[in-house]
Scaffold this motif. Structure first.
Motif, short mmCIF file in Angstrom:
data_model
loop_
_atom_site.label_atom_id
_atom_site.label_comp_id
_atom_site.label_asym_id
_atom_site.label_seq_id
_atom_site.Cartn_x
_atom_site.Cartn_y
_atom_site.Cartn_z
N CYS A 266 0.83 -1.20 0.00
CA CYS A 266 0.00 0.00 0.00
C CYS A 266 0.86 1.25 0.00
N ASN B 259 0.39 1.37 -5.08
CA ASN B 259 -0.62 2.34 -5.49
C ASN B 259 -0.30 3.69 -4.84
N ASP C 200 -6.98 -0.43 -4.60
CA ASP C 200 -5.89 -1.41 -4.50
C ASP C 200 -6.18 -2.66 -5.32
N HIS D 151 -8.84 -1.96 6.04
CA HIS D 151 -8.41 -1.83 4.64
C HIS D 151 -8.09 -3.17 3.97
ZN LIG Z 1 -3.87 0.04 0.31
#
Ligand SMILES: [Zn+2]
Length: 456
Positions: free
Chosen positions: A26, A64, A212, A237
């Motif tokens: 992430c 990302n 994502d 998440h």
């Molecule tokens: Zn993420």
């Protein structure tokens, strides 16, 4: 054989036996400067990608960049700027910070706003399969009750999931409190600043989690080997990512191994702007000077990646001391020709790293190898290069410095030791300060004092 702790199964598992490894980590939400906790995560995964490559794996390391988000909108409102300008500014700042830290192993950076068609397509599939529902005037939501495995990563039940809802996910019309937003319809209340895209599912913008999986599916397909991030992202998440991708594709598991870096605190407390203990990467680098990136890396690798890490003045002073000892040992090695890394020592290093990447052990092996007389200088030199390539500790550069102390310094140091042995402490203290001003530190030990060059 490398084994890694999988946060999902809660045990160590072997790295999948294949030549190519797909790893997604992430990336940042670009609304502000990043802090040293982020630096810990990114330096760790940078090291890990480099280790895998050094062992012959082809690694596609994908990250990302969250460049559409409520926090960016909030910042744009307070600064009276467009969200695009805010995102562009802090994306640039992120790249600058990573460059300064020597983090350069990422293969692909993927900003969310460049993947809107993929995001919309994934939401459409979730709608078609009955996992998503619409709240009029609000958006599309994922129904967590439809996914019996929801909560497996974080160890929560769907009913316990309600406290994890964040950011964009608040809505009174949800079926379950833990349901999260996949696509938010354009809200007139946020006026013209809110980014929006026309879409078959209604004009709006993506939720946080969906970017994502849309991005990783685009590059890696519906299943891949490694997903990493800070432990704070585990819930909601990463849990949401699993739910989205496994529901959209029907394929399990989405990810083979989930890796999470431990939390970083500052002086024992959670970092926050209101507590006044927020340390940005750039503040740290500016304050600590030339070898600051290596210092931050040294501190990070001195902890196992899954362990909590308390950043404190004391820990900082200790790390400087250790790194200075190491640098002092490196100096002057450039005079020798590099030899092979001793096989027995390399085996011990590999063994340490094989067991879920025990970097503190690796650093202690490095300290052991660089001790006076432990190894031939040429072997030491080879070890420094091996370490620098993965850990980024500036040792090869330090090895190119002369280890000779200038006569002016040696003279003052001799004066220091004699005044000290004559118990003329006022004089010896003055000399110590003078030497410090000249970039050298006197260290007193029971078996006599030594003088070392200061690097920090
Ligand atoms: Zn993420």
């Amino acid at each position: 054989m490398l084994s890694l702790y999988n946060s999902l199964s809660r045990r160590e598992e072997p790295l999948p036996d294949q030549p190519k490894i797909h790893m997604f980590v992430c990336g940042p939400t670009v609304y502000d400067y990043l802090h040293i906790g982020n630096a810990r995560t990114y330096t760790f995964f940078d090291f890990f990608a480099k280790l895998l490559r050094a062992r012959g794996y082809e690694v596609h390391y994908l990250q990302n960049i969250t460049d559409v988000d409520d926090k960016i909108i909030a910042k744009a409102l307070t600064e009276n700027k467009g969200t695009g300008a805010i995102a562009a500014r802090f994306t640039e700042a992120y790249f600058e910070d990573m460059k300064a830290l020597g983090v350069d192993a990422v293969t692909t950076y993927a900003p969310a706003t460049q993947f809107i068609p993929q995001i919309v397509a994934q939401v459409e599939r979730l709608i078609d399969k009955g996992f998503a529902y619409k709240i009029e005037g609000d958006g599309w939501y994922f129904d967590i009750a439809k996914d019996p495995d929801y909560g497996a990563l974080s160890g929560r039940t769907a009913a316990q999931a309600e406290d994890g809802v964040s950011r964009i996910d608040e809505s009174v019309g949800k079926r379950n409190k833990g349901d999260f937003c996949l696509w938010k319809f354009t809200q007139t209340s946020l006026d013209a600043l809110e980014p929006r895209w026309p879409a078959s599912i209604g004009e709006g913008r993506p939720g946080w989690h969906i970017e994502d999986t849309a991005i990783s599916e685009f590059y890696f397909g519906p299943q891949y080997e490694i997903h990493g991030g800070g432990v704070d992202l585990k819930f909601p998440h990463h849990e949401a990512e699993i739910a989205q991708q496994e529901s959209a594709s029907g394929l399990v598991p989405f990810v083979r191994i989930w890796m999470h870096t431990g939390a970083l605190t500052v002086e024992g407390k959670k970092m926050s702007k209101s507590a006044g203990n927020f340390v940005t990467i750039r503040d740290f680098l500016e304050k600590e000077g030339r070898h600051a990136p290596a210092l931050l890396r040294w501190m990070a690798f001195s902890h196992h990646y899954r362990s909590p890490f308390d950043f404190s003045e004391r820990a900082l002073a200790q790390a400087k001391r250790e790194l200075e000892t190491l640098y002092t040992r490196c100096m002057g090695l450039h005079r020798f020709a590099p030899e092979d890394v001793p096989a027995e020592w390399k085996d011990r290093l590999n063994e340490a790293l094989d067991g879920d990447l025990n970097t503190p052990k690796a650093l202690s092996l490095l300290m052991e190898a660089t001790k006076g007389g432990a190894m031939a200088p040429g072997a030491k030199l080879a070890i420094l290069s091996l370490f620098d390539a993965m850990f980024g500790l500036d040792m090869a550069e330090t090895a190119s410095l002369s280890d000779e102390i200038p006569p002016e310094i040696t003279g003052k140091f001799e004066e220091y030791t004699s005044s000290r042995s004559n118990k003329q402490f006022v004089q010896s203290d003055a000399l110590r300060k003078e030497l410090e001003g000249l970039g050298y530190e006197v260290r007193d030990a029971e078996d006599g004092s030594v003088i070392v060059k200061k690097f920090f």
